[in-house]
Design an enzyme around this catalytic site. Structure first.
Site, mmCIF file in Angstrom:
data_model
loop_
_atom_site.group_PDB
_atom_site.id
_atom_site.type_symbol
_atom_site.label_atom_id
_atom_site.label_comp_id
_atom_site.label_asym_id
_atom_site.label_seq_id
_atom_site.Cartn_x
_atom_site.Cartn_y
_atom_site.Cartn_z
ATOM 1 N N CYS A 1 0.230 4.971 6.970
ATOM 2 C CA CYS A 1 -0.416 4.773 8.282
ATOM 3 C C CYS A 1 0.586 4.079 9.219
ATOM 4 C CB CYS A 1 -1.680 3.943 8.127
ATOM 5 S SG CYS A 1 -2.750 4.546 6.790
ATOM 6 N N CYS B 1 0.389 0.325 10.317
ATOM 7 C CA CYS B 1 -0.069 -0.693 9.377
ATOM 8 C C CYS B 1 1.037 -1.561 8.767
ATOM 9 C CB CYS B 1 -0.877 -0.054 8.257
ATOM 10 S SG CYS B 1 -1.654 -1.316 7.218
ATOM 11 N N ARG C 1 -17.809 -3.092 17.935
ATOM 12 C CA ARG C 1 -17.029 -4.261 17.534
ATOM 13 C C ARG C 1 -15.684 -4.286 18.253
ATOM 14 N NH1 ARG C 1 -17.154 -4.777 11.207
ATOM 15 N NH2 ARG C 1 -17.729 -6.902 11.772
ATOM 16 N N CYS D 1 0.841 -1.215 0.000
ATOM 17 C CA CYS D 1 0.000 0.000 0.000
ATOM 18 C C CYS D 1 0.873 1.261 0.000
ATOM 19 C CB CYS D 1 -0.906 -0.022 1.229
ATOM 20 S SG CYS D 1 -2.043 1.372 1.255
ATOM 21 N N CYS E 1 -16.331 -9.630 5.697
ATOM 22 C CA CYS E 1 -15.730 -8.317 5.422
ATOM 23 C C CYS E 1 -14.489 -8.485 4.546
ATOM 24 C CB CYS E 1 -15.286 -7.645 6.715
ATOM 25 S SG CYS E 1 -16.579 -7.545 7.939
ATOM 26 N N CYS F 1 -19.586 1.638 8.810
ATOM 27 C CA CYS F 1 -18.799 0.973 9.855
ATOM 28 C C CYS F 1 -17.583 1.870 10.066
ATOM 29 C CB CYS F 1 -18.396 -0.423 9.384
ATOM 30 S SG CYS F 1 -17.278 -1.272 10.525
ATOM 31 N N CYS G 1 -19.483 -6.701 3.720
ATOM 32 C CA CYS G 1 -18.829 -5.462 4.159
ATOM 33 C C CYS G 1 -17.520 -5.341 3.377
ATOM 34 C CB CYS G 1 -18.550 -5.570 5.655
ATOM 35 S SG CYS G 1 -17.596 -4.218 6.339
HETATM 36 N N1 SAM Z 1 -6.702 0.339 3.117
HETATM 37 C C1 SAM Z 1 -7.986 0.583 3.617
HETATM 38 C C2 SAM Z 1 -8.041 1.748 4.565
HETATM 39 O O1 SAM Z 1 -7.057 2.076 5.177
HETATM 40 O O2 SAM Z 1 -9.114 2.327 4.712
HETATM 41 C C3 SAM Z 1 -8.653 -0.597 4.259
HETATM 42 C C4 SAM Z 1 -7.868 -1.561 5.126
HETATM 43 S S1 SAM Z 1 -7.178 -0.939 6.632
HETATM 44 C C5 SAM Z 1 -6.125 -2.247 7.084
HETATM 45 C C6 SAM Z 1 -8.555 -0.962 7.769
HETATM 46 C C7 SAM Z 1 -8.305 -0.515 9.190
HETATM 47 O O3 SAM Z 1 -7.584 -1.514 9.895
HETATM 48 C C8 SAM Z 1 -7.495 0.729 9.412
HETATM 49 O O4 SAM Z 1 -8.228 1.901 9.221
HETATM 50 C C9 SAM Z 1 -7.085 0.585 10.870
HETATM 51 O O5 SAM Z 1 -8.042 1.205 11.701
HETATM 52 C C10 SAM Z 1 -7.093 -0.928 11.084
HETATM 53 N N2 SAM Z 1 -5.725 -1.432 11.344
HETATM 54 C C11 SAM Z 1 -4.734 -1.579 10.436
HETATM 55 N N3 SAM Z 1 -3.603 -2.020 11.023
HETATM 56 C C12 SAM Z 1 -3.877 -2.157 12.337
HETATM 57 C C13 SAM Z 1 -3.105 -2.557 13.470
HETATM 58 N N4 SAM Z 1 -1.820 -2.875 13.369
HETATM 59 N N5 SAM Z 1 -3.706 -2.587 14.677
HETATM 60 C C14 SAM Z 1 -5.011 -2.243 14.793
HETATM 61 N N6 SAM Z 1 -5.784 -1.844 13.762
HETATM 62 C C15 SAM Z 1 -5.225 -1.796 12.555
HETATM 63 FE FE1 SF4 Z 2 -2.843 1.207 3.356
HETATM 64 FE FE2 SF4 Z 2 -2.758 0.068 5.741
HETATM 65 FE FE3 SF4 Z 2 -3.231 2.671 5.560
HETATM 66 FE FE4 SF4 Z 2 -5.122 0.909 4.716
HETATM 67 S S1 SF4 Z 2 -4.367 1.187 6.807
HETATM 68 S S2 SF4 Z 2 -4.419 2.778 3.663
HETATM 69 S S3 SF4 Z 2 -3.795 -0.732 3.965
HETATM 70 S S4 SF4 Z 2 -1.331 1.635 4.938
#
Ligand code: SAM
Ligand code: SF4
Ligand code: DTB
Length: 341
Positions: free
Chosen positions: A75, A78, A278, A71, A115, A206, A146
């Protein structure tokens, strides 16, 4: 100057203070809930929970990563961000049949909601052709569908709605004043804009966030206030506990006091009485006793299955044993978790 100080200063202008006070849940009011004695907070959350739900019932949702890793976003939590060396193997979009096989298995194991998550900044129109087929297939199995695909452009939410998507997950993640410490490649307004598009297309929302990212209690209250002030508030509110993954910038932080996590669940329950709250990422690390407290605080949905998107989740047998130990039941009906529930 700390971000907290900035938010106080901003509120010094009478107009800003009036706007904040006019909200359904001003941050101060949410913070007052967080500051209650623990037992009082739990009691209030349980009262609210029982007004709208059977407190013994929990919804099971199964997650599948339909497109993993690589990606472009930054974030800080992530494992799927390409710029962090986390060992996640990037994988292209799964084939329809692979997704439907996973959905069938989820249904056989008792999930009512499926989901699909994609590690995209947002979907391209040609990606949506494939996702639409996945949504249709999941719906044909009698599951709620979802998706969480990132930011949406004009018209994309309508396409997903037409395919039958029930929920779109898009998190605000944290309080506005802490947000830039975690993500710089998209801003808070982008997220609110996507949530508006989802709502406008008639898809259920959600939306929640992550705690344990080094934020203060006031900032946890700020996140809950933002979500609770969405009008209407989301039908589904995931509260994630940060899963610390080696290679991400947030790895190595001091872990959050688990009782602070339970408080966050309770405050979400009180401020969004009819939402499915959730208990999302981080359950494996929280252990059974803290999870039990989260259910007592009003959580009534979990991700079920051995994996979240890329990180671990308690295995299905352990979850069944925990629910049985607690005398809890699985939500079996296909009635969607809408506001009339
Ligand atoms: N890429 C898309 C986005 O960011 O909207 C969808 C997938 S993203 C992985 C969905 C959510 O997973 C993120 O917004 C975050 O809140 C949660 N998430 C991701 N990594 C995480 C982690 N290490 N611990 C807890 N929540 C996490
Ligand atoms: Fe990409 Fe992870 Fe951020 Fe979703 S949460 S936009 S997968 S970096
Ligand atoms: C949400 O709020 N939590 C889920 C779901 N929405 C998509 C994702 C949690 C991901 C945890 C990290 C991982 O497994 O990659």
């Amino acid at each position: 100057m700390s971000s907290q100080a900035v938010s106080f200063l901003e509120l010094r202008t009478p107009a800003a203070a009036r706007a904040e006070a006019a909200k359904t849940w001003p941050v101060e009011k949410v913070l007052e809930l967080f500051n209650l004695p623990f037992n009082e907070l739990m009691y209030r959350a349980q009262q609210v929970h029982r007004q709208h739900f059977d407190p013994q019932e929990v919804e099971l949702a199964t997650l599948l990563s339909i497109k993993t890793g690589g990606c472009p976003e930054d974030c800080g939590y992530c494992p799927q961000a390409a710029r962090y060396d986390t060992g996640v193997q990037a994988q292209k979009l799964l084939e329809l049949e692979q997704v439907l096989a996973a959905a069938r298995a989820a249904k056989e194991h008792g999930a009512t909601r499926f989901c699909m998550g994609a590690a995209w900044r947002g979907p391209k129109d040609r990606d949506l052709d494939h996702v639409e087929a996945m949504v249709r297939g999941v719906k044909e199995l009698g599951l709620e569908a979802c998706a969480t695909l990132g930011m949406l452009e004009d018209g994309q939410a309508e396409r997903l709605a037409a395919a039958g998507l029930d929920y779109y997950n898009h998190n605000l993640d944290t309080a506005p004043e802490f947000y830039n410490n975690i993500i710089t490649t998209r801003d808070y307004e982008n997220r609110l804009d996507t949530l508006n598009k989802v709502r406008g297309a008639g898809i259920k929302v959600c939306c929640g966030g992550i705690v344990g990212m080094g934020e203060s209690r006031r900032q946890r209250a700020g996140l809950i206030a933002q979500v609770a002030n969405l009008d209407p508030y989301p039908e589904s509110v995931p509260i994630n506990h940060l899963v610390q993954v080696a290679g991400t910038p947030l790895h190595g932080l001091d872990p959050l006091d688990p009782l602070e996590f339970v408080r966050t669940i309770a405050v979400a329950r009180i401020t969004m009485p009819k939402a499915r709250v959730r208990l999302s990422a981080g359950r494996r690390e929280l252990g059974e006793a803290v999870q039990a407290m989260c259910f007592a605080a009003g959580a009534n949905s979990i991700f079920y299955g051995d994996k979240l998107l890329t990180t671990g989740n308690p295995d299905a047998e352990a979850d069944m044993a925990l629910l049985e130990k607690l005398g809890m039941r699985i939500k079996h009906t296909q009635v969607s978790a809408n506001m009339a529930e």
